[in-house]
Enzyme design. Structure first.
Site, short mmCIF file in Angstrom:
data_model
loop_
_atom_site.label_atom_id
_atom_site.label_comp_id
_atom_site.label_asym_id
_atom_site.label_seq_id
_atom_site.Cartn_x
_atom_site.Cartn_y
_atom_site.Cartn_z
N HIS A 97 0.84 -1.20 0.00
CA HIS A 97 0.00 0.00 0.00
C HIS A 97 0.89 1.26 0.00
O HIS A 97 0.73 2.15 -0.84
CB HIS A 97 -0.93 -0.03 1.22
CG HIS A 97 -1.82 1.16 1.35
ND1 HIS A 97 -3.16 1.13 1.00
CD2 HIS A 97 -1.57 2.42 1.76
CE1 HIS A 97 -3.68 2.32 1.20
NE2 HIS A 97 -2.75 3.13 1.67
N GLU A 98 1.83 1.32 0.93
CA GLU A 98 2.68 2.52 1.03
C GLU A 98 3.60 2.64 -0.18
O GLU A 98 3.81 3.75 -0.69
CB GLU A 98 3.50 2.49 2.33
CG GLU A 98 2.67 2.49 3.62
CD GLU A 98 1.65 3.62 3.70
OE1 GLU A 98 1.90 4.70 3.14
OE2 GLU A 98 0.59 3.40 4.33
N HIS A 101 1.76 4.35 -2.97
CA HIS A 101 1.75 5.82 -2.89
C HIS A 101 3.07 6.39 -3.42
O HIS A 101 3.10 7.33 -4.19
CB HIS A 101 1.63 6.28 -1.42
CG HIS A 101 0.28 6.11 -0.82
ND1 HIS A 101 -0.87 6.63 -1.38
CD2 HIS A 101 -0.12 5.50 0.34
CE1 HIS A 101 -1.91 6.34 -0.61
NE2 HIS A 101 -1.49 5.65 0.44
N ASP A 174 -7.04 7.93 3.00
CA ASP A 174 -6.67 8.45 1.67
C ASP A 174 -7.91 8.90 0.92
O ASP A 174 -7.92 9.95 0.28
CB ASP A 174 -6.01 7.35 0.83
CG ASP A 174 -4.75 6.79 1.47
OD1 ASP A 174 -4.10 7.54 2.21
OD2 ASP A 174 -4.44 5.62 1.21
ZN ZN Z 1 -2.68 5.16 2.06
#
Ligand code: ZN
Length: 285
Positions: A97-98, A101, A174
């Site tokens: 997930h990170e 980004h 987010d």
């Molecule tokens: Zn996030």
């Protein structure tokens, strides 16, 4: 409402609160000020106090730049919770997930540079985070910068889709931020063709300094309300599709960064720079 101070203001505030605190010779308050856009005076005072506590805890006579940087991070993301151990599968999910980004942000022309990525849980709800710091002080934002911000925000959820064909609850924050930005683009900044140059919002933007005269709500017809919803939805969907496309094209990079995060928990500085820089080079112009 008090606006966040600009760079010069932050340097001045840091200097005031640093008085009487023993700073190491390597300390650059200007560097700290550059990494803290959006901080108010209380946040800056807080960071300096935290840094002093960290130095004391480490039995150091003086506060180092590292102490200050860690303190800033604590103010940004909340205290580390080393005891909050994630399971292996969860760690992988958070890492992807990170990394999503970071890879999306690093691939875009107008997104803020990625300063640090971490999968150390912090605060009450944060399982991991990607910290972006603007390269320069920003007072106005272009539409393309806002779109790149939306794409970067969607990068986390998009990475989950690319890797796991599944989604988690980790993207709630987010999506909240992205929705607020898209609503403001449509209702405040006249950035959608369908709605046009009309100012509908009654709340001042959360991510920009106050604009004069934005206090009164304008009445919205049911047709316009539907149109606004539609435009907001379209902007968000498009940002997600763009993020997905970037990650599908750069999947090996996504995997490399996520695996590095699983192994080391935190990536920053030169290491991160080395992993993300090639993305800038081959981004589409
Ligand atoms: Zn996030």
């Amino acid at each position: 409402v008090i606006d966040a101070p600009d760079l010069a203001g932050r340097i001045a505030i840091l200097k005031v609160h640093a008085k009487g605190k023993p700073l190491a010779t390597d300390v650059s308050l200007e560097k700290i000020a550059r990494s803290t856009p959006g901080f108010c005076g209380a946040d800056l005072a807080n960071a300096l106090n935290e840094a002093a506590l960290l130095a004391t805890r480490r039995s150091h006579e003086v506060i180092s730049q590292k102490d200050l940087e860690e303190a800033v991070e604590k103010v940004v993301a909340g205290p580390e919770r080393k005891s909050h151990r994630l399971g292996d599968e969860e760690r992988r999910r958070v890492a992807f997930h990170e990394a999503g980004h970071a890879v999306v942000a690093a691939s875009l022309k107008d997104a803020d540079p990625v300063h640090k990525i971490s999968i150390v849980p912090r605060g009450r709800a944060t399982l991991g985070y990607t910290w972006q710091v603007p390269a320069t002080e920003q007072f106005i934002l272009s539409k393309s910068a806002l779109l790149d911000r939306l794409r970067s925000l969607m990068g986390g959820r998009a990475a989950e889709e690319v890797m796991f064909h599944d989604m988690t609850t980790g993207a709630a924050n987010d999506l909240e931020k992205a929705t607020a930005i898209a609503e403001q683009m449509v209702c405040v900044f006249g950035m959608s063709e369908g709605v046009g140059l009309v100012h509908y919002a009654h709340q001042r933007p959360l991510f920009l300094p106050a604009i004069e005269g934005d206090a009164l709500p304008r009445s919205v017809s049911p047709e316009t309300a539907t149109l606004i919803d539609h435009e907001v939805r379209q902007i968000l969907d498009q940002a997600y599709q763009d993020a997905l496309e970037i990650l599908l094209a750069k999947r090996p990079k996504l995997e490399a960064i996520a695996e590095a995060l699983v192994a080391r928990e935190t990536l920053d500085g030169e290491e991160l720079e080395g992993m993300l820089r090639p993305l800038k080079a081959d981004r589409p112009s």
